[in-house]
Scaffold this active site. Structure first.
Site, PDB file in Angstrom:
ATOM      1  N   HIS A  21     -25.862 -36.736  -0.395  1.00  0.00           N
ATOM      2  CA  HIS A  21     -25.154 -36.948   0.878  1.00  0.00           C
ATOM      3  C   HIS A  21     -24.127 -35.856   1.137  1.00  0.00           C
ATOM      4  CE1 HIS A  21     -21.512 -38.907  -0.924  1.00  0.00           C
ATOM      5  NE2 HIS A  21     -22.371 -39.420  -1.786  1.00  0.00           N
ATOM      6  N   HIS A  59     -13.338 -40.152  -5.698  1.00  0.00           N
ATOM      7  CA  HIS A  59     -12.755 -41.106  -4.743  1.00  0.00           C
ATOM      8  C   HIS A  59     -11.233 -41.201  -4.841  1.00  0.00           C
ATOM      9  CE1 HIS A  59     -16.535 -43.514  -3.435  1.00  0.00           C
ATOM     10  NE2 HIS A  59     -16.847 -42.270  -3.741  1.00  0.00           N
ATOM     11  N   ASP A 101     -31.823 -39.681  -6.378  1.00  0.00           N
ATOM     12  CA  ASP A 101     -30.591 -39.574  -5.585  1.00  0.00           C
ATOM     13  C   ASP A 101     -29.413 -39.463  -6.543  1.00  0.00           C
ATOM     14  OD1 ASP A 101     -28.851 -39.497  -3.438  1.00  0.00           O
ATOM     15  OD2 ASP A 101     -29.199 -41.547  -2.776  1.00  0.00           O
ATOM     16  N   GLU A 157     -22.851 -41.709   3.765  1.00  0.00           N
ATOM     17  CA  GLU A 157     -23.107 -42.580   2.618  1.00  0.00           C
ATOM     18  C   GLU A 157     -21.852 -43.347   2.234  1.00  0.00           C
ATOM     19  OE1 GLU A 157     -23.477 -44.094  -1.422  1.00  0.00           O
ATOM     20  OE2 GLU A 157     -22.044 -42.597  -0.762  1.00  0.00           O
ATOM     21  N   GLU A 158     -20.697 -42.697   2.387  1.00  0.00           N
ATOM     22  CA  GLU A 158     -19.440 -43.342   1.976  1.00  0.00           C
ATOM     23  C   GLU A 158     -18.968 -44.369   2.999  1.00  0.00           C
ATOM     24  OE1 GLU A 158     -18.525 -42.987  -0.922  1.00  0.00           O
ATOM     25  OE2 GLU A 158     -19.043 -40.988  -1.648  1.00  0.00           O
ATOM     26  N   ASP A 185     -18.556 -36.021  -6.085  1.00  0.00           N
ATOM     27  CA  ASP A 185     -19.323 -36.946  -5.232  1.00  0.00           C
ATOM     28  C   ASP A 185     -19.306 -36.471  -3.791  1.00  0.00           C
ATOM     29  OD1 ASP A 185     -20.530 -39.129  -4.078  1.00  0.00           O
ATOM     30  OD2 ASP A 185     -18.933 -40.534  -4.540  1.00  0.00           O
ATOM     31  N   ASP A 242     -21.425 -36.189   3.206  1.00  0.00           N
ATOM     32  CA  ASP A 242     -20.067 -36.651   3.496  1.00  0.00           C
ATOM     33  C   ASP A 242     -19.260 -36.930   2.230  1.00  0.00           C
ATOM     34  OD1 ASP A 242     -21.983 -38.818   3.142  1.00  0.00           O
ATOM     35  OD2 ASP A 242     -20.338 -40.180   3.583  1.00  0.00           O
TER      36      ASP A 242
HETATM   37 ZN   LIG Z   1     -21.742 -40.524  -3.525  1.00  0.00          ZN
END
Ligand SMILES: [Zn+2]
Ligand SMILES: *[C@@H]1O[C@H](CO)[C@@H](O)[C@H](O)[C@H]1NC(C)=O
Ligand SMILES: *[C@@H]1O[C@H](CO)[C@@H](O)[C@H](O)[C@H]1NC(C)=O
Length: 602
Positions: free
Chosen positions: A181, A571, A279, A250-251, A216, A183
């Protein structure tokens, strides 16, 4: 292309030499001898037999016992899979150079510098200006990976999601889907100053690349693109078709990105078109447990439900209150949830149980009582329960097996002198792979049924009338619904053994080969144990189930040990990735693509 060699490899499994804890082994031997002595005394005291028969019997008994123990094969490993294509060496040499290191840093840092933040409250594409950053990201990819863009076809789905096709020369081979992803989770403005290096700087300190998305999932997307660019530079042309799908939210919900990508791919390629899907994984794709290095591809995904609990009861002036206001009632209901957590039971069908088998089979320093509990749990219900008792003291283990609940939102009341007429809370559930959405809703409903009656509330759960005191005759109402319409049933579990496990087998062999070549170890040797992994989060693949026959692997080969004493900051503040880990991810994708291209078993 050597079909037969590959076919043989697929069937053969190496016999691992798994370390048996000496203490556990000693205990077992001791127990067998004591048993034998007791048996001898018992038999002899009857005076019916001569000496020799019980001794022979005992010998056989002991031998079979020890033999059985010595031959236990917990978590046997698939063979290392080294690509036959010599381009693997060519590309591998490039990745190993100092010069390439800086090229890789630039590739990832450039991607980090474009803040592709995604928000839960994104407005429509074309209206919400926060989407514009994705166009810059697309421009960046175009500039950074020229060969990818001149060779693969690119279709933009719903404006910002990217669908690439790298068309193979042999259309009889099933295509493979590689996902990531674009984003990132937004940087909380209040924490921006807490970052050691600005969150969108992509700063390289000689060891690590810093910034939001370093882990991520910009590293996943960029390592895959880098691998393809390198393979193209080396002149590689695939026989098999590879499809790349990069979502843009995705987030958040995945509604603008993966949901649309999933629909588009279903239309273009059809149901179950892909041999398998890879993935993003977790930061602990590779990590150490009990003195042994494990790689854990995620083979399942939990379900999801945001349960909205709405309570309504008559308002009025706060000077003449009833004994329970709407907020008071709601609070009591929530207490009931926390007083009755979901029961969790260890099950041999859980993915985590598979992980445990690998810990028991290969963990060098696993405590002998835990190892014993795991070994025995396969044949005894009592031992299985005991294993649960040991492990479920830790909430992380509970989350790996069971359904969880967390009260995450609450709202009610508008004024301090007015009785609230309405109040609601949202209970977030992550649903066990062994349970279902319906089971969770039923259980929640049962949990509050009694209290609904006690408080004289009519109760409607997901449109179904549960307690009908007659809506007009009840004092108030309780309503259960899906708070954000984003519920999800647990994902199908990807096979890790048997004839349907070919994709897992291919991935396992690829992980081993990547790990070995990156460290200059003997290629065919086993240095990392591949174990089925149970992720606790969700990925874009929630929208891709129909695209393959249950073959989804969540794995990026991110090595958590490369972080040493610095945390990954995924995150949160100070997200970073050691360059060593990033280079190894690039190697992983080159190896995976070559192995997948050569394979005729998937
Ligand atoms: Zn992710
Ligand atoms: C429930 O509330 C209604 C409306 O206030 C009332 O008429 C009824 O008697 C109550 N029932 C019980 C069992 O308390
Ligand atoms: C969820 O779906 C239901 C039924 O289609 C609808 O009434 C409700 O407004 C939706 N809620 C949200 C938050 O979208």
């Amino acid at each position: 292309m050597s079909l037969s060699v590959w076919a043989d490899k697929a069937v053969l499994r190496s016999t691992p030499t798994y370390p048996v804890s000496p203490l556990a082994y000693g205990k077992k031997v001791f127990r067998s001898i004591v048993l034998c002595i007791v048996l001898l005394i018992a038999v002899l005291s009857t005076n019916v037999f001569t000496w020799s028969s019980p001794i022979n019997y005992c010998k056989a008994f002991l031998l079979s016992n020890l033999n059985k123990y010595g031959n236990e094969q917990l978590c046997s490993q698939y063979n290392v899979l080294v690509p036959k294509n010599l381009l693997w060496n060519t590309v591998g040499e490039v990745v190993g150079t100092e010069e390439f290191k800086y090229r890789a840093v630039d590739w990832l840092a450039g991607a980090i510098r474009i803040p592709t933040e995604s928000y839960d409250d994104f407005g429509p594409i074309g209206e919400d200006p926060r989407w514009e950053t994705f166009e810059h990201f697309h421009d960046y990819l175009l500039e950074a990976f020229p060969l990818v863009h001149s060779t693969l076809s690119l279709t933009k789905i719903n404006t910002h999601s990217l669908l690439y096709e790298w068309t193979g020369t042999d259309s009889s081979l099933q295509p493979v889907l590689l996902a990531a992803h674009q984003d990132v989770v937004p940087v909380e403005p209040r924490t921006a100053a807490d970052w050691t290096y600005p969150p969108y700087s992509g700063y390289f300190d000689g060891t690590r690349i810093w910034g939001r998305g370093a882990g991520d999932d910009k590293s996943g997307l960029i390592s895959l693109m880098s691998a393809i660019e390198l393979l193209l530079e080396a002149g590689f042309e695939p026989e098999r078709t590879f499809v790349l799908a990069f979502g843009c939210d995705e987030e958040a919900s995945g509604h603008f990105g993966a949901l649309q990508l999933g629909k588009a791919m279903l239309e273009i390629y059809g149901p179950n078109a892909f041999a398998f899907i890879v993935d993003e994984g977790a930061s602990g794709d590779i990590s150490e447990h009990y003195g042994t290095v494990f790689a854990a591809p995620g083979v399942a995904e939990k379900g999801y439900l945001d349960l909205r609990v709405d309570v309504a009861s008559p308002g009025g002036h706060s000077s003449i209150p009833p004994s329970h206001t709407t907020i008071g009632i709601l609070s009591r209901l929530l207490v009931e949830f926390e007083n009755s957590p979901f029961p969790v039971e260890m099950s041999t069908d859980s993915v985590f149980y598979g992980t445990l088998q690998c810990y028991a089979g290969h963990g060098k320093t696993i405590p002998s009582d835990l190892r014993e509990a795991i070994v025995h749990s396969g044949s005894s219900e009592k031992a299985l329960k005991k294993l649960g008792d040991i492990l479920f003291k830790n909430p992380t283990n509970v989350a790996l097996v069971g359904t969880t609940q967390a009260i995450d939102l609450i709202q009610g009341g508008v004024k301090s002198n007015a009785l609230p007429e309405q109040a609601y809370a949202v209970v977030n559930h992550r649903i066990s792979t062994l349970s279902s959405l319906a089971e969770v809703i039923d259980r929640d409903t049962d949990t509050l049924k009694g209290l609904a009656n006690k408080f004289n509330l009519s109760f409607i759960s997901f449109g179904k009338t549960i307690s009908d005191t007659g809506a007009s005759s009840a004092y108030g109402s309780l309503i259960f619904s899906d708070a954000f319409n984003n519920s999800l049933v647990p994902a199908p579990t990807t096979p890790t053994s048997g004839s349907k496990a070919r994709p897992y087998e291919l991935l396992s062999g690829t992980i081993q080969a990547t790990y070995n070549v990156h460290r200059g170890l003997e290629l065919e040797s086993h240095n990392v144990v591949v174990a089925p992994g149970m992720p606790t989060g969700n990925t874009d693949t929630r929208y891709y189930w129909d695209l393959s026959d249950g073959q989804i692997l969540r794995y990026n080969h991110r090595n958590s040990m490369a972080f040493k004493d610095v945390t990954s900051g995924v995150h949160t503040v100070d997200e970073n990735l050691p360059i060593e880990a990033f280079l190894e991810m690039i190697r992983f994708f080159t190896t995976l693509i070559l192995n997948t291209d050569e394979s005729r078993s998937v």
